[in-house]
Design a protein around this motif. Structure first.
Motif, PDB file in Angstrom:
ATOM      1  N   ALA A  83       0.784   4.036  -3.105  1.00  0.00           N
ATOM      2  CA  ALA A  83       0.407   5.420  -2.817  1.00  0.00           C
ATOM      3  C   ALA A  83       1.606   6.361  -2.820  1.00  0.00           C
ATOM      4  CB  ALA A  83      -0.308   5.498  -1.471  1.00  0.00           C
ATOM      5  N   GLU A  86       4.138  13.763   0.301  1.00  0.00           N
ATOM      6  CA  GLU A  86       2.725  14.104   0.160  1.00  0.00           C
ATOM      7  C   GLU A  86       2.514  15.611   0.264  1.00  0.00           C
ATOM      8  OE1 GLU A  86      -1.540  13.122   2.321  1.00  0.00           O
ATOM      9  OE2 GLU A  86       0.267  11.984   2.812  1.00  0.00           O
ATOM     10  N   GLN A 126       0.824  -1.206   0.000  1.00  0.00           N
ATOM     11  CA  GLN A 126       0.000   0.000   0.000  1.00  0.00           C
ATOM     12  C   GLN A 126       0.862   1.263   0.000  1.00  0.00           C
ATOM     13  OE1 GLN A 126      -3.507  -0.195   2.401  1.00  0.00           O
ATOM     14  NE2 GLN A 126      -3.388   1.948   3.003  1.00  0.00           N
TER      15      GLN A 126
END
Length: 299
Positions: A187, A246, A183
């Motif tokens: 991402a 991010e 994951q």
């Protein structure tokens, strides 16, 4: 120096004997025999073990606080936490029923409790598709019932079956980390994953390899810690790789819903400043310059 160490208060002596035993307490503390390698290793193992137990009691607290403060479990894999919780619970039951020293497995008790809470929070904030249609209270009750049933099974199962379960913790550890690793890779972010928890697990696994080899000598338990160490190192490398990515992507994306074409069509912003001069108040004469004398300094 030995005069002092041999006359310590009784409660310190009793505590030391309860941790390392009377033989090693006499050798290391009272006689200060640092050449006693066996007692030194045993005492170091006990100290590390107790430190891990204390650390394990708060290891997942930062992760809990991250989820609660963000009101989201984004980036956390439910499958990973369920499998990890099962692995902790099996190791706890196996070690307890084999009467291993508490210092060699005590952190599993606290980690199991903390993981149960995190799993319930994931089910509450980010439920899987199979449970998303149900109300939150129903999802929580269903999860608690499953956990209680598994806990009862670990208590009543025969020791031979529990040993097979302990062997099964090896693939459980593998599959508990793989969903989280996958994951994170997809991402390109670790989401709400706590760096403190990952670093603590790496250090804990290293210490547990030493304490298990010194006090228990169980190859199954040692293999589980070795595998967990390798997987936690991978998670740590992912955190280092994706750290701050991010936030950088969000800054580069600009305002939400604005495409690059629209950005290009925006006219340049002109900065104009209007100066408003208020009218003079009636009945007040404008100030006149006074008879100020100016002098020039002659060099």
């Amino acid at each position: 120096m030995t005069t002092i160490t041999r006359n310590l208060p009784w409660f310190i002596k009793d505590l030391g004997i309860s941790i390392v035993g009377e033989k090693c307490y006499t050798s290391i503390v009272e006689n200060l025999d640092l050449a006693d390698v066996e007692c030194l290793k045993y005492s170091l193992s006990k100290g590390l073990g107790l430190g891990i137990v204390v650390g394990g009691s708060i290891m997942k607290v930062p992760q809990l606080l991250l989820i609660v403060s963000a009101r989201s479990a984004r980036g956390l894999s439910l499958t990973a936490y369920v499998l990890e919780t099962l692995s902790y619970a099996i190791t706890l039951a196996y070690s307890y029923r084999n009467e291993f020293p508490f210092s060699t497995y005590g952190e599993n008790l606290f980690l199991t409790i903390q993981n149960v809470i995190i799993t319930l929070l994931i089910v509450h904030y980010n439920p899987p598709a199979s449970l998303a249609a149900r109300p939150s209270i129903q999802r929580t009750i269903f999860s608690v019932q499953f956990m209680l049933a598994f806990a009862v099974a670990l208590v009543v199962l025969p020791r031979s079956t529990l040993a097979a379960f302990q062997i099964a913790t090896l693939p459980l550890s593998l599959f508990s980390k793989l969903p989280q690793i996958r994951q994170n890779h997809r991402a390109k972010s670790t989401g709400q994953l706590s760096a403190f928890a990952v670093i603590s697990q790496v250090g804990g696994c290293l210490a547990r390899l030493f304490t298990t080899a010194t006090e228990v000598g169980d190859p199954i338990v040692s293999a589980g810690f070795a595998l967990a160490l390798a997987l936690n190192i991978i998670l740590g490398l992912q955190m280092w790789t994706y750290w701050g990515k991010e936030e950088k992507d969000e800054l580069e994306a600009g305002p939400i819903g604005v495409t690059d074409e629209k950005k290009a069509q925006w006219p340049p912003t002109s900065h104009k400043v209007e100066v408003v001069v208020p009218p003079a108040s009636p009945g007040r004469a404008s100030p006149r310059p006074g008879n100020r004398r100016w002098s020039r300094k002659v060099d």
